[in-house]
Design a protein around this motif. Structure first.
Motif, PDB file in Angstrom:
ATOM      1  N   THR A 283       0.848  -1.189   0.000  1.00 30.93           N
ATOM      2  CA  THR A 283       0.000   0.000   0.000  1.00 30.93           C
ATOM      3  C   THR A 283       0.886   1.243   0.000  1.00 30.93           C
ATOM      4  N   LEU A 284       0.308   2.356  -0.428  1.00 31.30           N
ATOM      5  CA  LEU A 284       1.053   3.609  -0.483  1.00 31.30           C
ATOM      6  C   LEU A 284       1.294   4.145   0.927  1.00 31.30           C
ATOM      7  N   ILE A 285       2.547   4.477   1.222  1.00 31.64           N
ATOM      8  CA  ILE A 285       2.901   5.055   2.524  1.00 31.64           C
ATOM      9  C   ILE A 285       2.781   6.576   2.476  1.00 31.64           C
ATOM     10  N   ARG A 286       3.455   7.173   1.484  1.00 28.73           N
ATOM     11  CA  ARG A 286       3.414   8.637   1.361  1.00 28.73           C
ATOM     12  C   ARG A 286       3.916   9.067  -0.002  1.00 28.73           C
ATOM     13  N   LYS A 287       3.613  10.318  -0.309  1.00 23.77           N
ATOM     14  CA  LYS A 287       4.138  10.965  -1.509  1.00 23.77           C
ATOM     15  C   LYS A 287       5.149  12.021  -1.086  1.00 23.77           C
ATOM     16  N   LEU A 288       6.322  12.004  -1.701  1.00 25.09           N
ATOM     17  CA  LEU A 288       7.370  12.974  -1.394  1.00 25.09           C
ATOM     18  C   LEU A 288       7.381  14.046  -2.475  1.00 25.09           C
ATOM     19  N   GLU A 289       7.238  15.298  -2.071  1.00 24.10           N
ATOM     20  CA  GLU A 289       7.193  16.402  -3.015  1.00 24.10           C
ATOM     21  C   GLU A 289       8.284  17.407  -2.687  1.00 24.10           C
ATOM     22  N   GLY A 290       8.975  17.893  -3.723  1.00 24.98           N
ATOM     23  CA  GLY A 290      10.066  18.827  -3.527  1.00 24.98           C
ATOM     24  C   GLY A 290      10.825  19.116  -4.809  1.00 24.98           C
ATOM     25  N   HIS A 291      10.793  18.184  -5.743  1.00 25.04           N
ATOM     26  CA  HIS A 291      11.427  18.401  -7.042  1.00 25.04           C
ATOM     27  C   HIS A 291      10.572  19.327  -7.898  1.00 25.04           C
ATOM     28  N   GLN A 292      11.225  19.978  -8.860  1.00 29.89           N
ATOM     29  CA  GLN A 292      10.533  20.907  -9.748  1.00 29.89           C
ATOM     30  C   GLN A 292      10.317  20.335 -11.145  1.00 29.89           C
ATOM     31  N   SER A 293      10.783  19.108 -11.368  1.00 24.84           N
ATOM     32  CA  SER A 293      10.631  18.508 -12.686  1.00 24.84           C
ATOM     33  C   SER A 293      10.578  16.992 -12.536  1.00 24.84           C
ATOM     34  N   THR A 294      10.550  16.288 -13.662  1.00 21.25           N
ATOM     35  CA  THR A 294      10.436  14.835 -13.690  1.00 21.25           C
ATOM     36  C   THR A 294      11.520  14.162 -12.852  1.00 21.25           C
ATOM     37  N   VAL A 295      11.113  13.258 -11.976  1.00 21.25           N
ATOM     38  CA  VAL A 295      12.058  12.502 -11.153  1.00 21.25           C
ATOM     39  C   VAL A 295      12.350  11.189 -11.870  1.00 21.25           C
ATOM     40  N   VAL A 296      13.637  10.929 -12.134  1.00 25.82           N
ATOM     41  CA  VAL A 296      13.995   9.817 -13.009  1.00 25.82           C
ATOM     42  C   VAL A 296      14.732   8.680 -12.327  1.00 25.82           C
TER      43      VAL A 296
ATOM     44  N   SER B 227      16.423  14.260 -10.447  1.00 24.87           N
ATOM     45  CA  SER B 227      15.388  14.817 -11.308  1.00 24.87           C
ATOM     46  C   SER B 227      15.978  15.572 -12.479  1.00 24.87           C
ATOM     47  N   TYR B 228      15.130  15.817 -13.481  1.00 26.76           N
ATOM     48  CA  TYR B 228      15.525  16.675 -14.594  1.00 26.76           C
ATOM     49  C   TYR B 228      15.751  18.114 -14.145  1.00 26.76           C
ATOM     50  N   ASP B 229      15.375  18.466 -12.919  1.00 26.63           N
ATOM     51  CA  ASP B 229      15.620  19.825 -12.434  1.00 26.63           C
ATOM     52  C   ASP B 229      17.063  20.015 -11.987  1.00 26.63           C
ATOM     53  N   SER B 230      17.921  19.020 -12.246  1.00 25.81           N
ATOM     54  CA  SER B 230      19.359  19.044 -11.958  1.00 25.81           C
ATOM     55  C   SER B 230      19.675  18.932 -10.476  1.00 25.81           C
ATOM     56  N   CYS B 231      18.717  18.496  -9.676  1.00 27.28           N
ATOM     57  CA  CYS B 231      18.926  18.387  -8.229  1.00 27.28           C
ATOM     58  C   CYS B 231      18.750  16.957  -7.740  1.00 27.28           C
ATOM     59  N   VAL B 232      19.556  16.624  -6.736  1.00 29.36           N
ATOM     60  CA  VAL B 232      19.387  15.390  -5.977  1.00 29.36           C
ATOM     61  C   VAL B 232      18.883  15.775  -4.601  1.00 29.36           C
ATOM     62  N   ILE B 233      17.814  15.134  -4.160  1.00 30.05           N
ATOM     63  CA  ILE B 233      17.280  15.387  -2.825  1.00 30.05           C
ATOM     64  C   ILE B 233      17.486  14.153  -1.965  1.00 30.05           C
ATOM     65  N   MET B 234      17.980  14.391  -0.752  1.00 22.12           N
ATOM     66  CA  MET B 234      18.157  13.318   0.221  1.00 22.12           C
ATOM     67  C   MET B 234      16.998  13.380   1.214  1.00 22.12           C
ATOM     68  N   TRP B 235      16.266  12.276   1.343  1.00 26.10           N
ATOM     69  CA  TRP B 235      15.085  12.210   2.197  1.00 26.10           C
ATOM     70  C   TRP B 235      15.288  11.244   3.347  1.00 26.10           C
ATOM     71  N   ASP B 236      14.551  11.477   4.416  1.00 22.39           N
ATOM     72  CA  ASP B 236      14.335  10.441   5.426  1.00 22.39           C
ATOM     73  C   ASP B 236      13.064   9.707   5.001  1.00 22.39           C
ATOM     74  N   PRO B 237      13.177   8.465   4.541  1.00 26.90           N
ATOM     75  CA  PRO B 237      11.982   7.790   4.004  1.00 26.90           C
ATOM     76  C   PRO B 237      10.931   7.482   5.066  1.00 26.90           C
ATOM     77  N   TYR B 238      11.325   7.459   6.326  1.00 31.02           N
ATOM     78  CA  TYR B 238      10.369   7.130   7.393  1.00 31.02           C
ATOM     79  C   TYR B 238       9.486   8.316   7.748  1.00 31.02           C
ATOM     80  N   THR B 239      10.070   9.524   7.726  1.00 33.95           N
ATOM     81  CA  THR B 239       9.311  10.713   8.103  1.00 33.95           C
ATOM     82  C   THR B 239       8.892  11.544   6.895  1.00 33.95           C
ATOM     83  N   GLY B 240       9.566  11.355   5.761  1.00 39.05           N
ATOM     84  CA  GLY B 240       9.297  12.174   4.588  1.00 39.05           C
ATOM     85  C   GLY B 240      10.027  13.502   4.618  1.00 39.05           C
TER      86      GLY B 240
END
Length: 417
Positions: free
Chosen positions: A241-254, A269-282
Motif C-alpha cells: 500500500t502507499l505510505i506517502r508521496k514525497l514532493e520537492g522536485h521541480q521537474s520529472t524525477v527519473v 530529477s531533470y531539475d538538476s537536483c538530488v534530494i536526500m530524504w528520510d523515508p520514514y518521516t518524509g
C-alpha cells in the motif's frame, strides 16, 4: 558530520576499462543501441551489460578474460591481476542473451528457493547449478515482458507477461525471497513471486505518467518509485500500500536509491537536483545541485537541460553518491559536502552503478558503451559503522524514542550533515 576516515580525493577518476560491441550490429536500428542498464551481481562475480539491439552480455568479473575490452585496465589497479582472474574460476564463460526485444532494465538475485525441477527442465542438464543457490538475471523488455535467466547456464527460466508497455526498471528484494518488482511505462508497478513460478501477486497503481525507476530498501520494508512527475511515491513492501508521496522536485524525477542501511533515500530529477530524504518521516534532509564544475562550463538559462540528471546510486558503505547527467559528467558526492569530490567526462551517460565492494563505478551510454571508473575509497569510521548497524533495524521514529542525548539522535538520523 565529520569527514569519515581518510580524506577523499578531489580529482578526476581514472578510466579503467571500456566495453564496446565487438562487431557492427546487423540491425539498422539507430535508436536501439543504448545501454539503458548495467548491473553487478551481488557477489561481484558477474557484470551484466545491456549493449543494445536486444542483446545482454553476461561477463565474468574482473574483466581480464573478456574480448570486449577496448581499453585495458590500468596496471595500478588491483582488480585486474591475471592470477586473480584465474583464481576466481576459469570455468566462468562470457554469455550472450538474445532477448528478442530492446532491453531496458536489469536486476540480479540469488535463487535458493527456485523450483529445481524447473531449472532441470529448462537447462537440459542433470544439475543446473553447482549448489542450491543459483544466480539469476531479470531483463525488462520493450514489449512489456520480463525474461528471467539462469546465469550459469544462460537458460531462460521465466517469461513473465502482464505489463502493457515498456518495462523500464526492475528490482529484486535484497533478502533473497525472489520477490521481483517491475516498473513500466503503463504507469503501474507489478509484484512477482518467482517461488510461485512467477505468479503476479500485486499491481500498484498511483502514478499518472510513465514510471522510470523502482528501488526496494535493503531491509525490504519499503519500495520507492519515480515517474514523469515532480513527486516520488513510497510503498510498503509488507502490505503493498502507499505510505506517502514525497514532493520537492521541480521537474520529472527519473532515479532513486536507498542507502545501504535503508535510513536515507536519494532521488534525482531533470531539475538538476538530488534530494536526500528520510523515508520514514518524509523529511528533506539536504539537496545537491548540479552547477558548473569547471570555468569552461558556463550554464546559461537556455542550457538548463544539459544538467538534467539520468541516474544515481549509493556507494556500498553509504557515504558517497554517484550521479550521471546530460552535461556529460559523472559526479561523485560525499554526503556531507555541497560540491562533488570527484568528476569525470562521460559522454551521453544514461546509467551508473557501483561495484558491490566499492572502488569502481560502471556507466552506460547512449552509444551502447560501458566505462569503468575508479571511485574514492575510504575507511568508514567506527561511529558510522555503529550508526549503520543500528539503522539496519531501527526506524527514525524508534531512534527518536530512545533515551539518548539529542545530538546522538541527530547523528543516528543523519541530521548532522
Amino acid at each position: 558530520m565529520a569527514r569519515e576516515g581518510m580524506e577523499a580525493e578531489r580529482d578526476v577518476p581514472l578510466l579503467l576499462a571500456e566495453l564496446r560491441p565487438g562487431q557492427a550490429q546487423q540491425f539498422d536500428w539507430k535508436s536501439c543501441c543504448e545501454t539503458w542498464s548495467v548491473a553487478f551481481s551481488p557477489d561481484g562475480a558477474w557484470f551484466a551489460w545491456s549493449q543494445g539491439h536486444c542483446i545482454v552480455k553476461l561477463i565474468p568479473w574482473p574483466l581480464g578474460n573478456t574480448k570486449l575490452i577496448s581499453k585495458a585496465f590500468d596496471h595500478r589497479s588491483c582488480y585486474v591481476k591475471p592470477a586473480e582472474v584465474r583464481s576466481r574460476g576459469s570455468n566462468l564463460k562470457e554469455k550472450t542473451l538474445d532477448c528478442g526485444q530492446i532491453v531496458w532494465g536489469l536486476s540480479f538475485s540469488f535463487s535458493p528457493f527456485l523450483n529445481r525441477k524447473r531449472l532441470w527442465a529448462t537447462s537440459g542438464t542433470q544439475e543446473p547449478c553447482s549448489d542450491f543457490s543459483c544466480l539469476i538475471l531479470a531483463t525488462g523488455l520493450n514489449d512489456g515482458h520480463i525474461k528471467v535467466w539462469e546465469v550459469e547456464t544462460g537458460c531462460l527460466l521465466f517469461n513473465l507477461s502482464g505489463h502493457l508497455d515498456v518495462v523500464r526498471d526492475l528490482s529484486f528484494a535484497p533478502n533473497g525471497s525472489l520477490i521481483l518488482v517491475s516498473a513500466s511505462r503503463d504507469k503501474t508497478l507489478r509484484i512477482w513471486d518467482l517461488k510461485k513460478d512467477g505468479k503476479q501477486i500485486q499491481v500498484l497503481s498511483g502514478h499518472k505518467q510513465w514510471i522510470y525507476c523502482c528501488s526496494i530498501s535493503p531491509d525490504c520494508s519499503m519500495l520507492c518509485s519515480t515517474a514523469g512527475e515532480n513527486s516520488v511515491l513510497l510503498w510498503s513492501m509488507r502490505s503493498y500500500t502507499l505510505i506517502r508521496k514525497l514532493e520537492g522536485h521541480q521537474s520529472t524525477v527519473v532515479s532513486c536509491d536507498f542507502s545501504p542501511d535503508s535510513a536515507l533515500l536519494a532521488t534525482a530529477s531533470y531539475d538538476s537536483c538530488v534530494i536526500m530524504w528520510d523515508p520514514y518521516t518524509g523529511d528533506k534532509l539536504r539537496e545537491f545541485c548540479h552547477i558548473s564544475l569547471l570555468p569552461a562550463l558556463d550554464y546559461s538559462t537556455s542550457d538548463d537541460h544539459l544538467r538534467s540528471l539520468r541516474s544515481l546510486c549509493f556507494s556500498p558503505e553509504g557515504l558517497y553518491l554517484a550521479t550521471v547527467a546530460d552535461d556529460r559528467f559523472l559526479r561523485i558526492w560525499a554526503l556531507e559536502l555541497k560540491a562533488p569530490v570527484a568528476f569525470a567526462p562521460v559522454t551521453n551517460g544514461l546509467c551508473c552503478t557501483y561495484f558491490p565492494r566499492g572502488g569502481i563505478i560502471a556507466t552506460g551510454t547512449r552509444d551502447g558503451h560501458v566505462q569503468f571508473w575508479t571511485a574514492p575509497r575510504i575507511l568508514s569510521s567506527l561511529k558510522h559503522q555503529c550508526r549503520q548497524a543500528l539503522r539496519c533495524f531501527l526506524t527514525t521514529y524508534q531512534v527518536l524514542a530512545l533515551p539518548i542525548p539529542r545530538k546522538m539522535q541527530e547523528f543516528l538520523t543523519y541530521q548532522t550533515f
